[in-house]
Each structure stands twice: as C-alpha cells, then as structure tokens.
Enzyme design. Structure first.
Site, PDB file in Angstrom:
ATOM      1  N   ARG A   1       0.781  -1.240   0.000  1.00 41.08           N
ATOM      2  CA  ARG A   1       0.000   0.000   0.000  1.00 41.08           C
ATOM      3  C   ARG A   1       0.816   1.296   0.000  1.00 41.08           C
ATOM      4  O   ARG A   1       0.242   2.367   0.158  1.00 41.08           O
ATOM      5  CB  ARG A   1      -0.978   0.020   1.177  1.00 41.08           C
ATOM      6  CG  ARG A   1      -2.004  -1.100   1.105  1.00 41.08           C
ATOM      7  CD  ARG A   1      -2.972  -1.043   2.233  1.00 41.08           C
ATOM      8  NE  ARG A   1      -3.098   0.343   2.617  1.00 41.08           N
ATOM      9  CZ  ARG A   1      -3.877   0.844   3.538  1.00 41.08           C
ATOM     10  NH1 ARG A   1      -4.630   0.093   4.207  1.00 41.08           N
ATOM     11  NH2 ARG A   1      -3.919   2.108   3.833  1.00 41.08           N
ATOM     12  N   ASP A   2       2.134   1.229  -0.204  1.00 35.37           N
ATOM     13  CA  ASP A   2       2.900   2.475  -0.293  1.00 35.37           C
ATOM     14  C   ASP A   2       4.141   2.281  -1.164  1.00 35.37           C
ATOM     15  O   ASP A   2       5.236   2.726  -0.820  1.00 35.37           O
ATOM     16  CB  ASP A   2       3.290   2.994   1.092  1.00 35.37           C
ATOM     17  CG  ASP A   2       3.753   4.456   1.056  1.00 35.37           C
ATOM     18  OD1 ASP A   2       3.389   5.189   0.112  1.00 35.37           O
ATOM     19  OD2 ASP A   2       4.497   4.854   1.969  1.00 35.37           O
ATOM     20  N   ILE A   3       3.954   1.644  -2.310  1.00 34.82           N
ATOM     21  CA  ILE A   3       5.069   1.457  -3.230  1.00 34.82           C
ATOM     22  C   ILE A   3       5.295   2.768  -3.980  1.00 34.82           C
ATOM     23  O   ILE A   3       4.361   3.361  -4.508  1.00 34.82           O
ATOM     24  CB  ILE A   3       4.792   0.303  -4.216  1.00 34.82           C
ATOM     25  CG1 ILE A   3       4.628  -1.014  -3.443  1.00 34.82           C
ATOM     26  CG2 ILE A   3       5.913   0.200  -5.253  1.00 34.82           C
ATOM     27  CD1 ILE A   3       4.139  -2.167  -4.277  1.00 34.82           C
TER      28      ILE A   3
ATOM     29  N   ASN B   1      10.655   4.002  -1.713  1.00 33.02           N
ATOM     30  CA  ASN B   1      10.542   2.791  -0.902  1.00 33.02           C
ATOM     31  C   ASN B   1      11.155   1.570  -1.582  1.00 33.02           C
ATOM     32  O   ASN B   1      10.913   0.441  -1.177  1.00 33.02           O
ATOM     33  CB  ASN B   1       9.078   2.514  -0.541  1.00 33.02           C
ATOM     34  CG  ASN B   1       8.608   3.408   0.579  1.00 33.02           C
ATOM     35  OD1 ASN B   1       9.408   4.004   1.296  1.00 33.02           O
ATOM     36  ND2 ASN B   1       7.304   3.519   0.737  1.00 33.02           N
TER      37      ASN B   1
ATOM     38  N   THR C   1      -0.011   8.183  -1.347  1.00 32.82           N
ATOM     39  CA  THR C   1       1.090   9.009  -1.802  1.00 32.82           C
ATOM     40  C   THR C   1       0.719   9.542  -3.176  1.00 32.82           C
ATOM     41  O   THR C   1       0.589   8.761  -4.122  1.00 32.82           O
ATOM     42  CB  THR C   1       2.400   8.197  -1.880  1.00 32.82           C
ATOM     43  OG1 THR C   1       2.712   7.691  -0.578  1.00 32.82           O
ATOM     44  CG2 THR C   1       3.551   9.069  -2.375  1.00 32.82           C
TER      45      THR C   1
END
Length: 167
Positions: free
Chosen positions: A35-37, A41, A75
């Site tokens: 959920r935050d690629i 990261n 993001t």
C-alpha cells in the site's frame, strides 16, 4: 538511482522488477498488501544490485470481506484512487498500480498526476506514447495496464501482470 542516472533502460528495470515481483507475490499470497510502493521505498543494494522493498508501515491485511475500513494511505502520484477512501476496494491491483506508477516515473522522468486529478480529467500520456523508442511495446503496454484508473481494468494479480510484462 533515477536522481543520479536519469531514466533506466528496460533491461535495468527488469533486473530490479523481477525480484520485486517475486517478493510482492509472496506478500499477497500471505494475504497482505504493501500500500505504499513508490521510488523512495525501493532500495537497490550497492553490493549486488538487488532491490529491497522498504516501509511496510502502510501494509494491511487484505481481507476477503471488504467490510472493515482501512486507514487512508495515499502518496500522490503513486496511490490509486481506491486508497483515498477508507472503504476502497483494495487488493493486489492496488500495489500493481503503485508499481506501474513507479515504472512510469522511471521511464519518463515524470511522476504521474495523482489518481483523483486523473478521475477529474487530468491527462496521463500513456507510456506507449511518452516513452516509445528505448522500451518494448509489450513492456510499455504492461505499464499502461497497471495504471488503469478502474481497479477491474488492471491486472488482478502479480502473476497476471508478470505475464503481460514478459509476453
């Protein structure tokens, strides 16, 4: 890497992408989503060039029953629109969108507009137009498929997307 070297070649991206897909498939098989690629990261080790997906702080268990609300983690440029709602239909396709957006940034040098702006009509030039030339049509079409606005229009699993990427 992108800040230092600019756009990466398709071969370089595939070398980074293949192990990331392996790891992400395992995460999804275990019932979780990252959920935050985003580019920040993904760390590429200097020692051997192997990629590491970082920051699982936004990771959540992917429930088969979607009645439980999820914390909104988004993001801009990398999160699909379903992440902007606590009850968005999230699944492997959510991480696939983010990884597709990351690839788009890597091949064009431009971060995609945020998904809500895209829903309101802001254009995202397809990768097949924005980066044609040094990349294969198959690869660019797979990036475009990952960036489909509607979750049902995206590949539904890492395996399905991998098949498109390596067609």
């Amino acid at each position: 890497i992108m800040a230092r070297h600019g756009a990466l070649t398709e071969d370089e991206l595939r070398e980074i992408l293949d192990p990331l897909l392996d790891g992400l498939a395992k995460v999804h098989e275990a019932g979780f989503l990252h959920r935050d690629i985003k580019p920040g990261n993904i760390y590429v080790r200097r020692s051997d060039g192997s990629p590491v997906l970082l920051d699982f702080g936004a990771a959540r268990q992917a429930l088969s029953e979607r009645s439980q609300s999820l914390t909104i983690i988004a993001t801009p440029g990398y999160a699909p629109f379903e992440q902007y709602s606590s009850r968005g239909n999230q699944g492997p396709w959510t991480d696939i969108y983010a990884l597709g957006a990351t690839l788009y940034r890597a091949i064009t040098g431009v971060m995609p507009p945020d998904a809500l702006s895209r829903l309101q009509g802001e254009e995202l030039p397809p990768a097949t137009q924005a980066a044609m030339g040094p990349y294969s049509r198959t690869f660019l079409e797979a990036v475009d498929a990952a960036l489909a606005l509607q979750p049902a229009d995206r590949p539904q699993s890492i395996e399905a997307w991998r098949a498109q990427l390596w067609e």
